[in-house]
Scaffold this motif. Structure first.
Motif, PDB file in Angstrom:
ATOM      1  N   VAL A  93      36.664  41.992  40.156  1.00  0.00           N
ATOM      2  CA  VAL A  93      37.605  42.927  39.492  1.00  0.00           C
ATOM      3  C   VAL A  93      38.028  43.891  40.392  1.00  0.00           C
ATOM      4  CG1 VAL A  93      37.572  41.771  36.780  1.00  0.00           C
ATOM      5  CG2 VAL A  93      36.509  43.911  38.094  1.00  0.00           C
ATOM      6  N   GLU A  94      38.640  44.737  40.423  1.00  0.00           N
ATOM      7  CA  GLU A  94      38.193  45.775  41.255  1.00  0.00           C
ATOM      8  C   GLU A  94      37.555  46.617  40.322  1.00  0.00           C
ATOM      9  OE1 GLU A  94      40.956  45.225  43.929  1.00  0.00           O
ATOM     10  OE2 GLU A  94      41.043  43.737  43.137  1.00  0.00           O
ATOM     11  N   THR A  95      36.883  47.411  41.738  1.00  0.00           N
ATOM     12  CA  THR A  95      36.158  48.173  41.075  1.00  0.00           C
ATOM     13  C   THR A  95      36.477  49.641  40.385  1.00  0.00           C
ATOM     14  OG1 THR A  95      35.381  48.129  43.340  1.00  0.00           O
ATOM     15  CG2 THR A  95      34.066  49.913  42.096  1.00  0.00           C
ATOM     16  N   CYS A  96      35.452  49.167  39.081  1.00  0.00           N
ATOM     17  CA  CYS A  96      36.060  50.403  37.902  1.00  0.00           C
ATOM     18  C   CYS A  96      36.880  49.902  37.016  1.00  0.00           C
ATOM     19  CB  CYS A  96      35.447  51.562  38.247  1.00  0.00           C
ATOM     20  SG  CYS A  96      33.936  51.962  39.400  1.00  0.00           S
ATOM     21  N   THR A  97      37.155  48.881  36.926  1.00  0.00           N
ATOM     22  CA  THR A  97      38.503  48.549  35.952  1.00  0.00           C
ATOM     23  C   THR A  97      38.208  47.411  35.386  1.00  0.00           C
ATOM     24  OG1 THR A  97      39.164  46.695  37.259  1.00  0.00           O
ATOM     25  CG2 THR A  97      40.262  49.038  37.979  1.00  0.00           C
ATOM     26  N   PHE A  98      37.135  47.217  34.885  1.00  0.00           N
ATOM     27  CA  PHE A  98      36.996  46.339  33.997  1.00  0.00           C
ATOM     28  C   PHE A  98      36.445  47.200  32.267  1.00  0.00           C
ATOM     29  CE2 PHE A  98      34.319  43.271  31.162  1.00  0.00           C
ATOM     30  CZ  PHE A  98      34.960  42.425  30.728  1.00  0.00           C
ATOM     31  N   THR A 138      34.413  40.087  27.355  1.00  0.00           N
ATOM     32  CA  THR A 138      36.035  40.567  27.553  1.00  0.00           C
ATOM     33  C   THR A 138      36.394  41.765  27.504  1.00  0.00           C
ATOM     34  OG1 THR A 138      35.823  40.968  25.202  1.00  0.00           O
ATOM     35  CG2 THR A 138      36.703  38.292  25.857  1.00  0.00           C
ATOM     36  N   GLY A 139      37.326  41.741  28.480  1.00  0.00           N
ATOM     37  CA  GLY A 139      37.927  42.749  28.631  1.00  0.00           C
ATOM     38  C   GLY A 139      39.155  42.893  29.571  1.00  0.00           C
ATOM     39  N   ILE A 140      39.962  44.334  29.290  1.00  0.00           N
ATOM     40  CA  ILE A 140      40.803  44.367  30.205  1.00  0.00           C
ATOM     41  C   ILE A 140      40.819  45.048  31.478  1.00  0.00           C
ATOM     42  CG2 ILE A 140      43.488  45.207  30.157  1.00  0.00           C
ATOM     43  CD1 ILE A 140      42.640  43.454  28.419  1.00  0.00           C
ATOM     44  N   CYS A 141      41.297  44.118  32.752  1.00  0.00           N
ATOM     45  CA  CYS A 141      41.345  44.874  34.270  1.00  0.00           C
ATOM     46  C   CYS A 141      41.956  44.101  35.106  1.00  0.00           C
ATOM     47  CB  CYS A 141      39.883  43.448  34.721  1.00  0.00           C
ATOM     48  SG  CYS A 141      40.136  42.424  34.884  1.00  0.00           S
ATOM     49  N   LYS A 142      41.829  44.820  36.454  1.00  0.00           N
ATOM     50  CA  LYS A 142      42.578  44.813  37.203  1.00  0.00           C
ATOM     51  C   LYS A 142      41.806  43.693  38.267  1.00  0.00           C
ATOM     52  CE  LYS A 142      46.236  47.472  39.183  1.00  0.00           C
ATOM     53  NZ  LYS A 142      46.928  48.709  39.902  1.00  0.00           N
ATOM     54  N   ILE A 143      43.228  42.868  38.981  1.00  0.00           N
ATOM     55  CA  ILE A 143      42.770  41.856  39.658  1.00  0.00           C
ATOM     56  C   ILE A 143      43.960  42.362  40.597  1.00  0.00           C
ATOM     57  CG2 ILE A 143      42.363  39.569  40.089  1.00  0.00           C
ATOM     58  CD1 ILE A 143      41.828  38.982  37.522  1.00  0.00           C
ATOM     59  N   GLY A 144      43.260  42.491  41.370  1.00  0.00           N
ATOM     60  CA  GLY A 144      44.581  43.077  42.972  1.00  0.00           C
ATOM     61  C   GLY A 144      45.317  43.920  42.259  1.00  0.00           C
ATOM     62  N   GLU A 145      46.688  43.741  42.245  1.00  0.00           N
ATOM     63  CA  GLU A 145      47.798  44.738  41.254  1.00  0.00           C
ATOM     64  C   GLU A 145      47.973  43.947  40.408  1.00  0.00           C
ATOM     65  OE1 GLU A 145      49.018  47.773  42.929  1.00  0.00           O
ATOM     66  OE2 GLU A 145      47.123  46.962  44.097  1.00  0.00           O
ATOM     67  N   HIS A 146      47.353  43.020  39.520  1.00  0.00           N
ATOM     68  CA  HIS A 146      47.388  42.631  38.324  1.00  0.00           C
ATOM     69  C   HIS A 146      46.576  43.293  37.395  1.00  0.00           C
ATOM     70  CE1 HIS A 146      50.337  39.837  39.967  1.00  0.00           C
ATOM     71  NE2 HIS A 146      49.437  40.272  40.943  1.00  0.00           N
ATOM     72  N   ARG A 147      47.284  43.855  36.131  1.00  0.00           N
ATOM     73  CA  ARG A 147      46.305  43.861  34.810  1.00  0.00           C
ATOM     74  C   ARG A 147      46.024  42.981  34.802  1.00  0.00           C
ATOM     75  NH1 ARG A 147      45.234  48.279  32.248  1.00  0.00           N
ATOM     76  NH2 ARG A 147      46.431  47.488  29.977  1.00  0.00           N
ATOM     77  N   ALA A 148      44.878  42.056  34.164  1.00  0.00           N
ATOM     78  CA  ALA A 148      44.589  41.033  32.428  1.00  0.00           C
ATOM     79  C   ALA A 148      44.190  41.256  32.161  1.00  0.00           C
ATOM     80  CB  ALA A 148      44.639  39.854  34.372  1.00  0.00           C
TER      81      ALA A 148
END
Ligand SMILES: [Zn+2]
Length: 310
Positions: A93-98, A138-148
């Motif tokens: 995941v992108e840093t600090c987005t999880f 589990t959690g919500i994050c950003k993978i590249g430009e995508h929120r997932a």
């Protein structure tokens, strides 16, 4: 008659110094000092414990730091070592987005199960040893430009077994993904359902799949990633119903173990049976992706599958 002379034999000790007196030091001896051989230091100093790991596939001693930097993949033979859930999330995941969900959820011993040890004491031991509350994060994050929505299992917690906490956390994650119209990625590794929870663990198979059906009905993509090993109740439920199913190289994937199948069917199993490579050839999975390529590949898949959704 001849005269016989008896000579007193001695051991030569009578006139010597008492035994406790140290012998005089002779500096002239040629072998006084052991010669030093170059490059022969003590083994202990060469290989401090905990710094090297022997690769089970190629038997090379791999420097732990190098292994960590290489996402726990042997640089000689590409063997994928087990990796913890937190480390894996960090790699994807992108840093600090999880944003973790249900971080404090823990199992309850509904059956008051006791085997060699009580279920409660097992849980406490594993929580202490792994720093995890249960076998999935589990959690919500950003993978590249995508929120997932991302769920990652950890085999080091009771063999990644699926009890009511794993099932409930994943179900809440899937429901959140449906509500927020997010794509879903679940990275599985598991020995199967958690027998300490009996029927409660088996019910998680139906619960997670029902939530996934609503996610699919909303036309949202789900990528299932299978890592070594993914077996039994997890493989027979949410892990095998992805829109895309991808696996890490060499991962063992199946329902029952090879010995059980061999005994039941009384047939010889083909070579490579239940490996990711075998299952790719036979159409069960869609791709094999090495760990170091996992993030760019997930982004690529999400570009196709989640285009215009977030
Ligand atoms: Zn290796």
């Amino acid at each position: 008659m001849g005269t016989t002379t008896f000579t007193k034999k001695t051991l030569g000790l009578e006139t010597g110094e008492p035994g406790v007196t140290p012998p005089p030091v002779n500096h002239n001896t040629t072998f006084a000092k052991k010669p030093k051989l170059p490059g022969r230091k003590s083994r202990k100093r060469d290989i401090p414990e905990g710094l090297w790991t022997k690769c089970p596939k190629c038997a090379t001693m791999v420097f732990d730091k190098e292994l960590d930097e290489n996402l726990k993949v042997c640089s000689h033979c590409q063997h994928h070592f087990p990796i913890g859930a937190r480390e894996r999330i960090h790699s994807l995941v992108e840093t600090c987005t999880f944003e973790e969900m249900d971080a404090e959820m823990t199992s309850v011993d509904v059956l008051t199960f006791t085997g060699v040890a009580s279920y409660i004491s097992k849980l406490e031991d594993y929580q202490k040893a792994t720093g995890l509350k249960d076998a999935v994060l589990t959690g919500i994050c950003k993978i590249g430009e995508h929120r997932a929505a991302l769920g990652v299992m950890d085999f080091s917690f009771l063999g990644g077994s699926m009890g009511s906490v794993v099932g409930e956390k994943l179900t809440r994650l899937i429901e959140k993904a449906t509500e927020k119209t997010l794509p879903l990625v679940i990275i599985s590794t598991s020995g199967g359902a958690r027998m300490y929870e009996g029927m409660f663990s088996l019910m998680q198979m139906a619960k997670t799949c029902a939530a996934l059906a609503y996610h699919a009905q909303a036309r949202l993509p789900y990528i299932s990633v299978l890592t070594h090993p993914t077996t039994a109740g997890v493989m027979a439920s949410y892990a095998s119903v992805g829109d895309l199913i991808i696996a890490e190289p060499g991962a063992m994937i199946g329902f029952a173990g090879p010995r059980v199948i061999k005994d039941t069917t009384q047939a010889e199993l083909p070579p490579g049976f239940q490996t990711a490579e075998f299952l790719l050839d036979h159409g069960l999975i869609d791709a094999i992706v090495p760990r170091k390529e996992m993030k760019p590949r997930l982004i690529e898949y999400l570009n196709y599958l989640a285009a215009g959704q977030n």
